[in-house]
Design a protein around this motif. Structure first.
Motif, PDB file in Angstrom:
ATOM      1  N   TYR A  51      26.833   1.359  13.302  1.00 44.23           N
ATOM      2  CA  TYR A  51      27.671   0.510  14.143  1.00 44.23           C
ATOM      3  C   TYR A  51      29.078   1.079  14.170  1.00 44.23           C
ATOM      4  CZ  TYR A  51      29.758  -1.506   9.897  1.00 44.23           C
ATOM      5  OH  TYR A  51      30.424  -1.678   8.711  1.00 44.23           O
ATOM      6  N   ASN A  52      29.807   0.784  15.234  1.00 46.55           N
ATOM      7  CA  ASN A  52      31.152   1.312  15.407  1.00 46.55           C
ATOM      8  C   ASN A  52      32.208   0.257  15.137  1.00 46.55           C
ATOM      9  OD1 ASN A  52      33.590   1.721  17.576  1.00 46.55           O
ATOM     10  ND2 ASN A  52      32.921   3.646  16.683  1.00 46.55           N
ATOM     11  N   THR A  53      33.275   0.647  14.436  1.00 48.67           N
ATOM     12  CA  THR A  53      34.403  -0.232  14.158  1.00 48.67           C
ATOM     13  C   THR A  53      35.663   0.227  14.863  1.00 48.67           C
ATOM     14  OG1 THR A  53      33.557  -0.871  11.980  1.00 48.67           O
ATOM     15  CG2 THR A  53      35.912  -1.122  12.327  1.00 48.67           C
ATOM     16  N   SER A  54      35.835   1.530  15.004  1.00 51.60           N
ATOM     17  CA  SER A  54      37.130   2.084  15.388  1.00 51.60           C
ATOM     18  C   SER A  54      37.583   1.694  16.786  1.00 51.60           C
ATOM     19  CB  SER A  54      37.108   3.614  15.257  1.00 51.60           C
ATOM     20  OG  SER A  54      36.038   4.171  15.988  1.00 51.60           O
ATOM     21  N   GLY A  55      36.696   1.117  17.602  1.00 50.93           N
ATOM     22  CA  GLY A  55      37.091   0.710  18.946  1.00 50.93           C
ATOM     23  C   GLY A  55      37.478  -0.745  19.078  1.00 50.93           C
ATOM     24  N   GLY A  56      37.473  -1.503  17.950  1.00 51.31           N
ATOM     25  CA  GLY A  56      37.689  -2.941  18.058  1.00 51.31           C
ATOM     26  C   GLY A  56      38.858  -3.486  17.276  1.00 51.31           C
ATOM     27  N   PHE A  57      39.889  -2.665  17.042  1.00 51.47           N
ATOM     28  CA  PHE A  57      41.032  -3.124  16.263  1.00 51.47           C
ATOM     29  C   PHE A  57      41.899  -4.099  17.062  1.00 51.47           C
ATOM     30  CE2 PHE A  57      39.880   0.396  13.566  1.00 51.47           C
ATOM     31  CZ  PHE A  57      40.237  -0.059  12.304  1.00 51.47           C
ATOM     32  N   LEU A  58      42.614  -4.956  16.351  1.00 52.57           N
ATOM     33  CA  LEU A  58      43.456  -5.966  16.998  1.00 52.57           C
ATOM     34  C   LEU A  58      44.646  -5.346  17.717  1.00 52.57           C
ATOM     35  CD1 LEU A  58      43.449  -8.818  14.329  1.00 52.57           C
ATOM     36  CD2 LEU A  58      42.062  -8.604  16.384  1.00 52.57           C
ATOM     37  N   SER A  59      44.985  -4.110  17.388  1.00 49.21           N
ATOM     38  CA  SER A  59      46.065  -3.420  18.081  1.00 49.21           C
ATOM     39  C   SER A  59      45.662  -3.006  19.492  1.00 49.21           C
ATOM     40  CB  SER A  59      46.497  -2.188  17.277  1.00 49.21           C
ATOM     41  OG  SER A  59      45.373  -1.423  16.874  1.00 49.21           O
TER      42      SER A  59
ATOM     43  N   PRO B  65      44.317  -3.967  23.233  1.00 51.47           N
ATOM     44  CA  PRO B  65      44.117  -5.099  24.150  1.00 51.47           C
ATOM     45  C   PRO B  65      42.642  -5.232  24.492  1.00 51.47           C
ATOM     46  CG  PRO B  65      45.125  -3.237  25.288  1.00 51.47           C
ATOM     47  CD  PRO B  65      45.125  -2.889  23.836  1.00 51.47           C
ATOM     48  N   ILE B  66      42.237  -6.421  24.898  1.00 55.38           N
ATOM     49  CA  ILE B  66      40.817  -6.686  25.113  1.00 55.38           C
ATOM     50  C   ILE B  66      40.205  -5.754  26.149  1.00 55.38           C
ATOM     51  CG2 ILE B  66      41.257  -8.511  26.806  1.00 55.38           C
ATOM     52  CD1 ILE B  66      38.364  -8.264  24.215  1.00 55.38           C
ATOM     53  N   GLU B  67      40.983  -5.362  27.154  1.00 53.03           N
ATOM     54  CA  GLU B  67      40.447  -4.449  28.166  1.00 53.03           C
ATOM     55  C   GLU B  67      40.047  -3.111  27.539  1.00 53.03           C
ATOM     56  OE1 GLU B  67      42.850  -7.575  29.844  1.00 53.03           O
ATOM     57  OE2 GLU B  67      43.388  -5.995  28.388  1.00 53.03           O
ATOM     58  N   GLU B  68      40.882  -2.642  26.615  1.00 57.68           N
ATOM     59  CA  GLU B  68      40.572  -1.389  25.928  1.00 57.68           C
ATOM     60  C   GLU B  68      39.359  -1.554  25.013  1.00 57.68           C
ATOM     61  OE1 GLU B  68      42.669   1.438  22.535  1.00 57.68           O
ATOM     62  OE2 GLU B  68      43.947   0.437  24.032  1.00 57.68           O
TER      63      GLU B  68
ATOM     64  N   ILE C 176      34.086  -5.845  15.892  1.00 59.38           N
ATOM     65  CA  ILE C 176      35.477  -6.015  16.296  1.00 59.38           C
ATOM     66  C   ILE C 176      36.229  -6.783  15.221  1.00 59.38           C
ATOM     67  CG2 ILE C 176      34.841  -5.970  18.732  1.00 59.38           C
ATOM     68  CD1 ILE C 176      35.569  -9.005  18.779  1.00 59.38           C
ATOM     69  N   LYS C 177      37.532  -6.580  15.206  1.00 66.04           N
ATOM     70  CA  LYS C 177      38.386  -7.266  14.249  1.00 66.04           C
ATOM     71  C   LYS C 177      38.753  -8.656  14.760  1.00 66.04           C
ATOM     72  CE  LYS C 177      38.784  -3.722  11.440  1.00 66.04           C
ATOM     73  NZ  LYS C 177      38.416  -3.724  10.021  1.00 66.04           N
TER      74      LYS C 177
ATOM     75  N   ALA D 173      42.048 -19.238  18.471  1.00 64.86           N
ATOM     76  CA  ALA D 173      41.524 -19.347  19.839  1.00 64.86           C
ATOM     77  C   ALA D 173      41.473 -17.976  20.512  1.00 64.86           C
ATOM     78  CB  ALA D 173      42.383 -20.313  20.647  1.00 64.86           C
ATOM     79  N   ILE D 174      42.441 -17.107  20.201  1.00 68.52           N
ATOM     80  CA  ILE D 174      42.439 -15.761  20.780  1.00 68.52           C
ATOM     81  C   ILE D 174      41.257 -14.963  20.231  1.00 68.52           C
ATOM     82  CG2 ILE D 174      43.724 -13.603  20.983  1.00 68.52           C
ATOM     83  CD1 ILE D 174      46.290 -15.219  20.851  1.00 68.52           C
TER      84      ILE D 174
END
Length: 389
Positions: A156-164, A166-169, A187-188, A195-196
């Motif tokens: 599984y991948n983690t590096s694409g879901g950091f809170l830094s 934006p959701i589009e990215e 994702i983080k 709520a976010i």
């Protein structure tokens, strides 16, 4: 020739190999962009800009070699290197086969700083190098030396879901990961406004559309009521797990969540000894145990954790360092996961392959890695011990 004479003859013929030379390297890997998780957004830590690695290269009098590494994020890298330099000499002249014995010897060499945390993380680099050497000497991938249950592991991948990001990215990264045949997306979560988090989870879940597994990681952000509330919000999404919902050392709290939520609980990556993981396991505080071999002291300690986890029929999902953990996960009885990070790719000449959502165990002997020229250029400090054969 009588039995005693034969035994003496065999002992003379099998003159033991010994460790002749060690090189330690402190290498700093820069990240392309600063990385933030929940700890950054709440002011506990600064964004991650680089990862410090401690590499140990070992050679023996008979010409065998091994390589291992440990690492640290944000702080501790120079400390790991300094401690490794203090204790390295105790290995010179020792038999490289005696890995468990040598782990104890290294730990006693630095006993005044304890048997967890930075002290064992420095030992990890030596320990992993010795296992790499042993597998290379046998002509086997490390997974095969340990006794592999499979030739590939779900990833599984983690590096694409950091809170830094934006959701589009994040959504674009989901498509890239699925396009690369990765089998799960993590994702983080853990922002000040829950709520976010819920909105981001919903968006990613919809984008995945059943094409991959989904996990979330709170990086120890919540207290017990908040973690329970978020966990109940997540039940409809059928997540593979919720990771680190509480402080890493809150065994009782994790046990409460594991008992009351349908979604599995995963934790363990921040623990820095085998005994700390055993506390989680014995208290039924985790569904997916997530040890990190460099953090707990190497492969010798990691295998002890796996023995306890297998006895409890727990799932395994090692943290980070896929170059090491792919082999260890392949040797675990129950079907595990391994975490895909492409951050370390520039450090090595070899790269791992992914097919149909699974990471392929390399057939190269040992870990199957060698340091790249780029890694050498990122080296900030180096020390040698003994004499190269």
């Amino acid at each position: 020739m009588d039995t005693i004479a034969k035994t003496v003859s065999r002992q003379q013929d099998a003159s033991p190999d010994s460790i002749a030379w060690i090189r330690l390297s402190s290498i700093f890997l820069p990240l392309k962009t600063p990385i933030s998780d929940a700890k950054v957004l709440t002011g506990r830590q600064k964004p991650l800009t680089e990862v410090a690695f401690l590499f140990a290269e070992i050679e023996t009098t008979e010409g065998h070699s091994g390589i291992g590494f440990s690492y640290s994020k944000r702080a501790g890298g120079p400390g790991q290197y300094a401690h490794a330099c203090e204790i390295a000499n105790v290995l010179i002249g020792e038999d490289p086969n005696d890995i468990a014995k040598l782990w104890i010897k290294l730990s006693w060499a630095g006993a005044s700083v304890g048997r967890s945390g930075l002290a064992v993380q420095a030992i990890a680099a030596f320990d992993i190098a010795l296992w790499d050497l042993k597998a290379k000497r046998a002509g086997l991938p490390l997974a095969k030396l340990l006794g592999a249950h499979r030739d590939s592991v779900r990833c599984y991948n983690t590096s694409g879901g950091f809170l830094s990001s934006p959701i589009e990215e994040v959504l674009d990264n989901v498509e890239q990961s699925i396009g690369a045949d990765i089998g799960g997306i993590k994702i983080k979560v853990g922002q000040p406004d829950m709520a976010i988090d819920a909105q981001r989870v919903a968006a990613v879940h919809e984008r995945i559309g059943g094409r991959a597994a989904m996990m979330v990681d709170a990086n120890q952000q919540w207290d017990r009521p908040a973690a329970m509330r978020f966990g109940r919000m997540m039940e409809p999404y059928m997540l593979t797990w919720i990771e680190e919902p509480l402080d890493a050392y809150d065994v009782e709290g994790h046990a409460m969540l594991a008992a009351q939520l349908d979604t599995p609980i995963a934790t363990g990556e921040m623990l820095a000894s085998a005994l700390e993981h055993v506390a989680l396991i014995n208290n039924n505080a985790v569904d997916f145990i997530q040890p990190d071999a460099p953090r707990v002291g190497g492969i010798t300690q990691f295998l002890k954790i796996c023995a306890f986890a297998e006895a409890k029929k727990l799932q395994l999902a090692p943290h980070f360092a896929m170059e090491i953990h792919l082999h260890l996960a392949a040797a675990y009885e129950l079907e595990p996961w391994v975490e895909h990070f492409d951050w370390l790719d520039p450090l090595f000449n070899e790269h791992l392959e992914i097919e149909n959502g699974r990471m392929i165990v390399p057939t190269r002997p040992g870990l199957g890695i060698t340091l790249s020229e780029q890694a050498h250029r990122w080296t900030r400090a180096q020390a040698e011990f003994g004499k190269r054969p």
